[in-house]
Design an enzyme around this catalytic site. Sequence first.
Site, PDB file in Angstrom:
ATOM      1  N   LYS A 175       0.820  -1.209   0.000  1.00 35.23           N
ATOM      2  CA  LYS A 175       0.000   0.000   0.000  1.00 35.23           C
ATOM      3  C   LYS A 175       0.862   1.272   0.000  1.00 35.23           C
ATOM      4  CE  LYS A 175      -4.117  -1.808   2.393  1.00 35.23           C
ATOM      5  NZ  LYS A 175      -4.857  -1.673   3.685  1.00 35.23           N
TER       6      LYS A 175
ATOM      7  N   TYR B 238     -12.630  -1.609  -2.841  1.00 34.53           N
ATOM      8  CA  TYR B 238     -13.059  -1.707  -1.442  1.00 34.53           C
ATOM      9  C   TYR B 238     -14.574  -1.554  -1.277  1.00 34.53           C
ATOM     10  CZ  TYR B 238      -8.413  -1.893   0.757  1.00 34.53           C
ATOM     11  OH  TYR B 238      -7.168  -2.281   1.196  1.00 34.53           O
TER      12      TYR B 238
ATOM     13  N   PHE C  20     -14.941   4.600   7.677  1.00 37.12           N
ATOM     14  CA  PHE C  20     -13.566   4.831   7.207  1.00 37.12           C
ATOM     15  C   PHE C  20     -13.419   4.769   5.695  1.00 37.12           C
ATOM     16  CE2 PHE C  20     -13.824   0.242   8.332  1.00 37.12           C
ATOM     17  CZ  PHE C  20     -13.422  -0.341   7.135  1.00 37.12           C
TER      18      PHE C  20
ATOM     19  N   ARG D 123      -2.369 -14.151   4.888  1.00 35.45           N
ATOM     20  CA  ARG D 123      -3.066 -13.390   5.954  1.00 35.45           C
ATOM     21  C   ARG D 123      -2.290 -13.516   7.275  1.00 35.45           C
ATOM     22  NH1 ARG D 123      -7.263  -9.716   4.837  1.00 35.45           N
ATOM     23  NH2 ARG D 123      -7.518  -9.755   7.093  1.00 35.45           N
TER      24      ARG D 123
ATOM     25  N   ARG E  55       2.661  -6.332   9.178  1.00 32.51           N
ATOM     26  CA  ARG E  55       2.023  -5.152   9.772  1.00 32.51           C
ATOM     27  C   ARG E  55       2.664  -4.769  11.099  1.00 32.51           C
ATOM     28  NH1 ARG E  55      -4.142  -6.646   7.825  1.00 32.51           N
ATOM     29  NH2 ARG E  55      -4.187  -5.255   6.010  1.00 32.51           N
TER      30      ARG E  55
ATOM     31  N   ASN F  54      -1.701   0.580   6.963  1.00 31.55           N
ATOM     32  CA  ASN F  54      -1.182  -0.677   7.497  1.00 31.55           C
ATOM     33  C   ASN F  54      -0.398  -1.488   6.466  1.00 31.55           C
ATOM     34  OD1 ASN F  54      -3.351  -1.478   5.990  1.00 31.55           O
ATOM     35  ND2 ASN F  54      -4.457  -2.481   7.655  1.00 31.55           N
TER      36      ASN F  54
ATOM     37  N   HIS G 290      -2.203  -5.249   1.786  1.00 31.39           N
ATOM     38  CA  HIS G 290      -3.528  -5.862   1.634  1.00 31.39           C
ATOM     39  C   HIS G 290      -3.343  -7.333   1.292  1.00 31.39           C
ATOM     40  CE1 HIS G 290      -7.601  -6.724   0.212  1.00 31.39           C
ATOM     41  NE2 HIS G 290      -7.010  -7.358  -0.775  1.00 31.39           N
TER      42      HIS G 290
ATOM     43  N   GLU H 241     -10.275 -10.441  -6.831  1.00 32.47           N
ATOM     44  CA  GLU H 241      -9.262  -9.392  -6.726  1.00 32.47           C
ATOM     45  C   GLU H 241      -8.120  -9.601  -7.714  1.00 32.47           C
ATOM     46  OE1 GLU H 241     -10.152  -8.406  -2.008  1.00 32.47           O
ATOM     47  OE2 GLU H 241      -8.205  -9.215  -2.582  1.00 32.47           O
TER      48      GLU H 241
HETATM   49  O1  CDP Z   1      -7.039  -5.241   5.209  1.00 34.86           O
HETATM   50  P1  CDP Z   1      -7.879  -6.150   6.084  1.00 34.86           P
HETATM   51  O2  CDP Z   1      -8.593  -7.202   5.296  1.00 34.86           O
HETATM   52  O3  CDP Z   1      -7.082  -6.720   7.230  1.00 34.86           O
HETATM   53  O4  CDP Z   1      -8.970  -5.212   6.807  1.00 34.86           O
HETATM   54  P2  CDP Z   1     -10.445  -4.755   6.323  1.00 34.86           P
HETATM   55  O5  CDP Z   1     -11.330  -4.852   7.491  1.00 34.86           O
HETATM   56  O6  CDP Z   1     -10.852  -5.464   5.071  1.00 34.86           O
HETATM   57  O7  CDP Z   1     -10.247  -3.197   6.007  1.00 34.86           O
HETATM   58  C1  CDP Z   1      -9.669  -2.791   4.808  1.00 34.86           C
HETATM   59  C2  CDP Z   1      -8.712  -1.674   5.109  1.00 34.86           C
HETATM   60  O8  CDP Z   1      -9.434  -0.535   5.568  1.00 34.86           O
HETATM   61  C3  CDP Z   1      -7.704  -1.946   6.211  1.00 34.86           C
HETATM   62  O9  CDP Z   1      -6.603  -2.716   5.801  1.00 34.86           O
HETATM   63  C4  CDP Z   1      -7.306  -0.535   6.611  1.00 34.86           C
HETATM   64  O10 CDP Z   1      -6.370   0.018   5.674  1.00 34.86           O
HETATM   65  C5  CDP Z   1      -8.637   0.216   6.468  1.00 34.86           C
HETATM   66  N1  CDP Z   1      -9.381   0.366   7.732  1.00 34.86           N
HETATM   67  C6  CDP Z   1      -9.483   1.631   8.325  1.00 34.86           C
HETATM   68  O11 CDP Z   1      -8.958   2.613   7.781  1.00 34.86           O
HETATM   69  N2  CDP Z   1     -10.183   1.785   9.499  1.00 34.86           N
HETATM   70  C7  CDP Z   1     -10.780   0.739  10.085  1.00 34.86           C
HETATM   71  N3  CDP Z   1     -11.468   0.908  11.230  1.00 34.86           N
HETATM   72  C8  CDP Z   1     -10.697  -0.535   9.501  1.00 34.86           C
HETATM   73  C9  CDP Z   1      -9.981  -0.702   8.332  1.00 34.86           C
HETATM   74 MG    MG Z   2     -10.132  -7.036   3.910  1.00 36.42          MG
END
Ligand code: CDP
Ligand code: MG
Length: 137
Positions: A9, A49, A57, A85, A102, A112, A115, A126
């Site tokens: 990212k 997304y 967010f 993961r 991370r 973070n 992805h 994806e």
């Molecule tokens: O990336 P991951 O699948 O672990 O998390 P997600 O729940 O699918 O969320 C996608 C992305 O949104 C995260 O990797 C963060 O960059 C962002 N995010 C955020 O900005 N604030 C949150 N409360 C949760 C996620």
């Molecule tokens: Mg995700």
Amino acid sequence: MERTLALIKPDAVLRNLQGEIIDMMQKNGLKIVAMKMLQLSPKQAAHFYLVHKEQPFYQNLITYMCSAPVVALVLESTNAVSAYRTLMGETNPENAKPHTIRKKYALSLRENSVHGSDSLQSAEQEISYFFSAFDII
Ligand code: CDP
Ligand code: MG
């Protein structure tokens, strides 16, 4: 064999961490079968997304994802989705285990660093969002 979609990212690309993150992927048995660097448009990031469109967010996430280029990779191994993961660590780096990407590199819950697809079904979607079949080794 499974395949999963990884992104390095913007926060990580801006700090020139591509090499170190790719090194962690390869040392953990994930084989790179496709890779490219690209700049996401807001429309592309919003679509990628879309599952989070109702989340508070969402808008900030899209702005962040377009703030610098990303590196997209297709990673292959047995159980690639869950293996990657695990290597990434928890979404919130404060909760990420030691020796995860991370834990090592993420700046915040949003920034973070990486992805990874969360299921085989989302991996297929994806991967096809970023790569055609001809791009994958
Ligand atoms: O990336 P991951 O699948 O672990 O998390 P997600 O729940 O699918 O969320 C996608 C992305 O949104 C995260 O990797 C963060 O960059 C962002 N995010 C955020 O900005 N604030 C949150 N409360 C949760 C996620
Ligand atoms: Mg995700």
